[in-house]
Write an enzyme that holds these catalytic residues in place. Structure first.
Site, PDB file in Angstrom:
ATOM      1  N   GLU A 284      10.475  49.166 104.104  1.00  0.00           N
ATOM      2  CA  GLU A 284      10.432  47.374 103.200  1.00  0.00           C
ATOM      3  C   GLU A 284      11.301  46.647 104.340  1.00  0.00           C
ATOM      4  OE1 GLU A 284      11.058  48.083  98.983  1.00  0.00           O
ATOM      5  OE2 GLU A 284       9.672  49.819  99.243  1.00  0.00           O
TER       6      GLU A 284
ATOM      7  N   CYS B  80      22.408  57.298 100.804  1.00  0.00           N
ATOM      8  CA  CYS B  80      21.630  57.586 101.645  1.00  0.00           C
ATOM      9  C   CYS B  80      21.655  57.569 103.744  1.00  0.00           C
ATOM     10  CB  CYS B  80      19.616  57.004 101.569  1.00  0.00           C
ATOM     11  SG  CYS B  80      19.727  55.423 102.022  1.00  0.00           S
TER      12      CYS B  80
ATOM     13  N   ASN C 122      22.878  55.118  92.814  1.00  0.00           N
ATOM     14  CA  ASN C 122      23.800  55.786  94.061  1.00  0.00           C
ATOM     15  C   ASN C 122      24.481  54.086  94.325  1.00  0.00           C
ATOM     16  OD1 ASN C 122      21.522  54.632  95.275  1.00  0.00           O
ATOM     17  ND2 ASN C 122      21.841  55.443  97.604  1.00  0.00           N
TER      18      ASN C 122
ATOM     19  N   GLY D 298      14.293  57.477  96.214  1.00  0.00           N
ATOM     20  CA  GLY D 298      14.976  58.420  95.331  1.00  0.00           C
ATOM     21  C   GLY D 298      15.104  59.437  95.988  1.00  0.00           C
ATOM     22  N   SER D 299      15.441  60.653  95.630  1.00  0.00           N
ATOM     23  CA  SER D 299      15.100  61.965  96.175  1.00  0.00           C
ATOM     24  C   SER D 299      13.741  62.278  96.826  1.00  0.00           C
ATOM     25  CB  SER D 299      15.660  63.185  95.214  1.00  0.00           C
ATOM     26  OG  SER D 299      14.958  63.641  94.434  1.00  0.00           O
ATOM     27  N   THR D 300      13.675  63.539  97.771  1.00  0.00           N
ATOM     28  CA  THR D 300      11.826  63.773  98.413  1.00  0.00           C
ATOM     29  C   THR D 300      11.457  64.687  97.400  1.00  0.00           C
ATOM     30  OG1 THR D 300      13.667  63.759  99.999  1.00  0.00           O
ATOM     31  CG2 THR D 300      11.259  65.516 100.025  1.00  0.00           C
TER      32      THR D 300
ATOM     33  N   THR E  52      11.871  63.894  94.038  1.00  0.00           N
ATOM     34  CA  THR E  52      10.672  63.721  92.639  1.00  0.00           C
ATOM     35  C   THR E  52       9.612  62.536  93.659  1.00  0.00           C
ATOM     36  OG1 THR E  52      13.086  63.129  91.600  1.00  0.00           O
ATOM     37  CG2 THR E  52      10.993  61.482  91.553  1.00  0.00           C
ATOM     38  N   ALA E  53      10.139  62.296  94.727  1.00  0.00           N
ATOM     39  CA  ALA E  53       8.759  61.559  95.769  1.00  0.00           C
ATOM     40  C   ALA E  53       7.590  62.447  95.366  1.00  0.00           C
ATOM     41  CB  ALA E  53       9.310  61.495  96.915  1.00  0.00           C
TER      42      ALA E  53
HETATM   43  P1  NAD Z   1      15.760  60.779  92.095  1.00  0.00           P
HETATM   44  O1  NAD Z   1      14.532  61.073  92.358  1.00  0.00           O
HETATM   45  O2  NAD Z   1      16.441  62.161  90.430  1.00  0.00           O
HETATM   46  O3  NAD Z   1      15.715  59.577  90.513  1.00  0.00           O
HETATM   47  C1  NAD Z   1      15.308  58.284  91.842  1.00  0.00           C
HETATM   48  C2  NAD Z   1      13.965  57.329  90.210  1.00  0.00           C
HETATM   49  O4  NAD Z   1      13.004  58.350  89.956  1.00  0.00           O
HETATM   50  C3  NAD Z   1      15.316  57.735  88.692  1.00  0.00           C
HETATM   51  O5  NAD Z   1      15.307  56.448  88.571  1.00  0.00           O
HETATM   52  C4  NAD Z   1      14.995  58.458  87.777  1.00  0.00           C
HETATM   53  O6  NAD Z   1      14.207  58.283  86.384  1.00  0.00           O
HETATM   54  C5  NAD Z   1      13.145  58.456  88.879  1.00  0.00           C
HETATM   55  N1  NAD Z   1      12.393  59.770  88.716  1.00  0.00           N
HETATM   56  C6  NAD Z   1      12.915  61.038  88.208  1.00  0.00           C
HETATM   57  N2  NAD Z   1      11.632  61.619  87.929  1.00  0.00           N
HETATM   58  C7  NAD Z   1      10.126  60.521  88.256  1.00  0.00           C
HETATM   59  C8  NAD Z   1       9.458  60.846  88.034  1.00  0.00           C
HETATM   60  N3  NAD Z   1       9.340  62.495  87.591  1.00  0.00           N
HETATM   61  N4  NAD Z   1       8.357  59.639  87.882  1.00  0.00           N
HETATM   62  C9  NAD Z   1       8.839  58.400  87.699  1.00  0.00           C
HETATM   63  N5  NAD Z   1      10.132  58.147  88.438  1.00  0.00           N
HETATM   64  C10 NAD Z   1      10.907  59.792  87.831  1.00  0.00           C
HETATM   65  O7  NAD Z   1      16.994  59.913  92.390  1.00  0.00           O
HETATM   66  P2  NAD Z   1      18.117  59.724  92.543  1.00  0.00           P
HETATM   67  O8  NAD Z   1      19.143  61.075  92.023  1.00  0.00           O
HETATM   68  O9  NAD Z   1      18.074  58.974  91.314  1.00  0.00           O
HETATM   69  O10 NAD Z   1      18.611  59.176  93.670  1.00  0.00           O
HETATM   70  C11 NAD Z   1      19.476  60.196  94.483  1.00  0.00           C
HETATM   71  C12 NAD Z   1      18.449  60.407  96.027  1.00  0.00           C
HETATM   72  O11 NAD Z   1      17.436  59.381  96.323  1.00  0.00           O
HETATM   73  C13 NAD Z   1      19.069  60.619  96.938  1.00  0.00           C
HETATM   74  O12 NAD Z   1      17.935  62.290  97.691  1.00  0.00           O
HETATM   75  C14 NAD Z   1      19.105  59.616  98.282  1.00  0.00           C
HETATM   76  O13 NAD Z   1      18.791  60.219  99.602  1.00  0.00           O
HETATM   77  C15 NAD Z   1      17.990  58.240  97.322  1.00  0.00           C
HETATM   78  N6  NAD Z   1      18.062  57.765  98.026  1.00  0.00           N
HETATM   79  C16 NAD Z   1      17.076  57.659  98.990  1.00  0.00           C
HETATM   80  C17 NAD Z   1      17.549  55.962  99.391  1.00  0.00           C
HETATM   81  C18 NAD Z   1      16.713  55.362 101.037  1.00  0.00           C
HETATM   82  O14 NAD Z   1      16.421  54.199 101.013  1.00  0.00           O
HETATM   83  N7  NAD Z   1      15.685  56.167 101.784  1.00  0.00           N
HETATM   84  C19 NAD Z   1      18.434  55.263  99.189  1.00  0.00           C
HETATM   85  C20 NAD Z   1      19.052  55.613  98.091  1.00  0.00           C
HETATM   86  C21 NAD Z   1      18.953  56.719  97.375  1.00  0.00           C
END
Ligand code: NAD
Length: 486
Positions: free
Chosen positions: A467, A286, A154, A230-232, A234-235
């Site tokens: 952070e 986010c 994003n 990234g997304s919850t 994936t985390a």
């Molecule tokens: P995503 O979790 O799909 O991907 C994020 C990153 O993780 C990408 O580089 C992706 O390739 C990588 N990834 C995916 N699967 C993985 C795995 N199994 N192992 C390691 N890496 C992996 O998220 P997205 O769709 O790219 O981003 C949108 C999400 O990010 C939304 O939920 C948004 O709220 C969140 N976000 C949070 C913040 C914050 O600071 N809290 C900021 C921006 C976006």
């Protein structure tokens, strides 16, 4: 490099661009056509990058903060000199407007390097005396080693540099993996690293998908720290995959951010800001507001004005600087966001503007793009998936409330806890409500004003750790307590 007129990216490992055997397509969201081909890296490429980062670590970590700061500042200058080139690429790759890329994304990437270049010069550690034991105690902080950095699509360069800058400023070396959907500006930045003075191997960038490149990085035994945005969902995978190695983790995740509007708020300012907080960057931040709770006495008036203002939030071709929004990042994401509007309708909600109500006229070359108008929904239950799940698009829900305690409970009634905003002229109430909201960041009578010295991050399913300023200093270093008996 170009392949049938398309940009072909290469990994940047050990100070060199290295071709990858396989590639994946990355799209220009405003026309729906392939923009570039991104390396489909896996364990082999990650292994090479980690090896390069390990080799570079002893000499980079031995440099003084001032020496490292000089390199970061030089990179900031080089990026700034090419701001327009980077902004054009970011807008084309992500779908965001050129105005957002020019005024927010790339300037912030520049600032990330400048901020950490200066802040690392002023950190102090702790010291205590124990005269009765004849001791003095103090702490030192050391870089952790090879940092694995994974970022989303994003705010591509903005969020990647928010991780790279503190990691290398504090003496770590890094292997970073940007989103496979938005890799171009990271690759362009690699072209500047040598000139900035980064020794080979200090910054390595491996491109590819999460399940292949990302997973190989998370599971690598020689990467003791992972900073992930990234997304919850994936985390969760990352937490499980890194658990056998007891890695240091920072997780910046999704949100379902409420705005709470009391009847005594400055309505004009509140509506202007909550429209911006709901729809900026196509709602793909986010921190975007997605649930707006409005005190019942002003609800009808607020709703009418909000819908009017949402209709004026202009969506269209990203290269037109008069547009507020461009295209969503991908076809799949557009379909997911639209799905929530269909669901709301099926559950009896009212859709006041945007998706399915208004028509967007696009030039012929953009009809295949992933555009969606700002959409305002009411009459939706708090328990609905539309009010519970992160939509991450230009969709926001409005709902009335009666009492302060009631709205606090409802605002907190989701699994997320990233950001919130409170609108009221009553100072006492603002403090009381801000304190009780379950969110890592609360903005009162404003939105998304950031002081990089302050902690950034969420609670509940919005993340683990913080952070920014001192928090990045703590996360990207290991602390050691030393006791000296005299
Ligand atoms: P995503 O979790 O799909 O991907 C994020 C990153 O993780 C990408 O580089 C992706 O390739 C990588 N990834 C995916 N699967 C993985 C795995 N199994 N192992 C390691 N890496 C992996 O998220 P997205 O769709 O790219 O981003 C949108 C999400 O990010 C939304 O939920 C948004 O709220 C969140 N976000 C949070 C913040 C914050 O600071 N809290 C900021 C921006 C976006």
């Amino acid at each position: 490099m170009s392949n049938q007129g398309k940009l072909v990216l290469e990994n940047y490992i050990g100070g060199k661009f290295l071709p990858c055997k396989k590639h994946i397509d990355s799209f220009n969201p405003s026309i729906g056509e392939v923009y570039c081909r991104v390396p489909d890296s896996g364990a082999e490429e990650v292994e090479a990058a980690v090896t390069a980062a390990k080799e570079a670590f002893p000499s980079w970590s031995a440099k003084s903060p001032a020496e490292r700061a000089q390199v970061l500042n030089k990179l900031a200058d080089l990026l700034e000199a090419r701001l327009e080139e980077f902004a054009q690429a970011e807008s084309k790759d992500q779908g965001k407007t050129i105005t957002a890329a020019r005024n927010v994304d790339i300037p912030r990437a520049v600032y990330n390097f400048r901020y950490f270049a200066s802040s690392i010069l002023y950190h102090t550690t702790e010291c205590s005396q124990m005269d009765h034991m004849g001791c003095v105690n103090y702490t030192i902080r050391c870089p952790v080693g090879v940092a694995g950095l994974i970022s989303p699509w994003n705010l591509p360069l903005y969020l990647l540099t928010w991780k790279i800058a503190p990691a290398v400023a504090l003496g770590n070396t890094v292997v970073a993996k940007p989103s496979e959907m938005t890799s171009v500006t990271a690759w362009m930045m690699c072209q500047l690293l040598e000139e900035a003075g980064f020794p080979p191997g200090v910054v390595n960038i491996v491109f590819g998908t999460g399940p292949r490149a990302g997973d190989a990085l998370v599971a690598h035994p020689d990467v003791p720290l992972i900073s992930f945005t990234g997304s919850t969902s994936t985390a969760r995978v990352i937490t499980e995959r890194s658990a056998p190695h007891y890695k240091k983790l920072s997780l910046e995740l999704g949100g379902k951010n409420p705005a709470v509007v009391f009847a005594d708020a400055d309505l004009e300012e509140c509506i202007r800001t909550t429209v911006r907080s709901s729809f900026s960057n196509q709602g793909e931040i986010c921190l975007c507001t997605s649930r707006i709770f409005v005190e019942r006495s002003i609800y009808p008036q607020f709703l009418a004005k909000f819908v009017d203002a949402a209709r004026q939030w202009k969506t269209g071709v990203p290269s037109d600087p008069s547009n507020n929004n461009g295209a969503l990042v991908s076809k799949e994401h557009l379909e997911k966001v639209r799905g929530y509007v269909f669901l709301a309708r099926a559950e009896g909600a009212q859709v006041h503007c945007g998706e399915g109500v208004d028509t967007l006229n696009l030039p012929p070359q953009n009809v295949g793009g992933y555009f969606m108008l700002p959409t305002v929904i009411t009459e939706v239950k708090d328990s609905s998936r539309v009010m519970q799940e992160e939509i991450f698009g230009p969709v926001t829900c409005l709902t009335p409330f009666e009492k302060e305690e009631e709205v606090i409970a409802r605002a907190n009634g989701v699994r997320y806890g990233l950001a919130a905003s409170v609108w009221s002229r009553d100072v006492g109430r603002v403090h009381r409500v801000a304190k009780q909201l379950q969110a890592g960041m609360v903005w009162t009578n404003c939105w998304m004003i950031r002081d990089l010295n302050l902690p950034f991050g969420g609670m509940k399913c919005s993340g683990i750790g913080r952070e920014g300023g001192k928090d990045s200093y703590h996360f990207f270093t290991e602390v050691k307590s030393i006791t000296v008996k005299h």
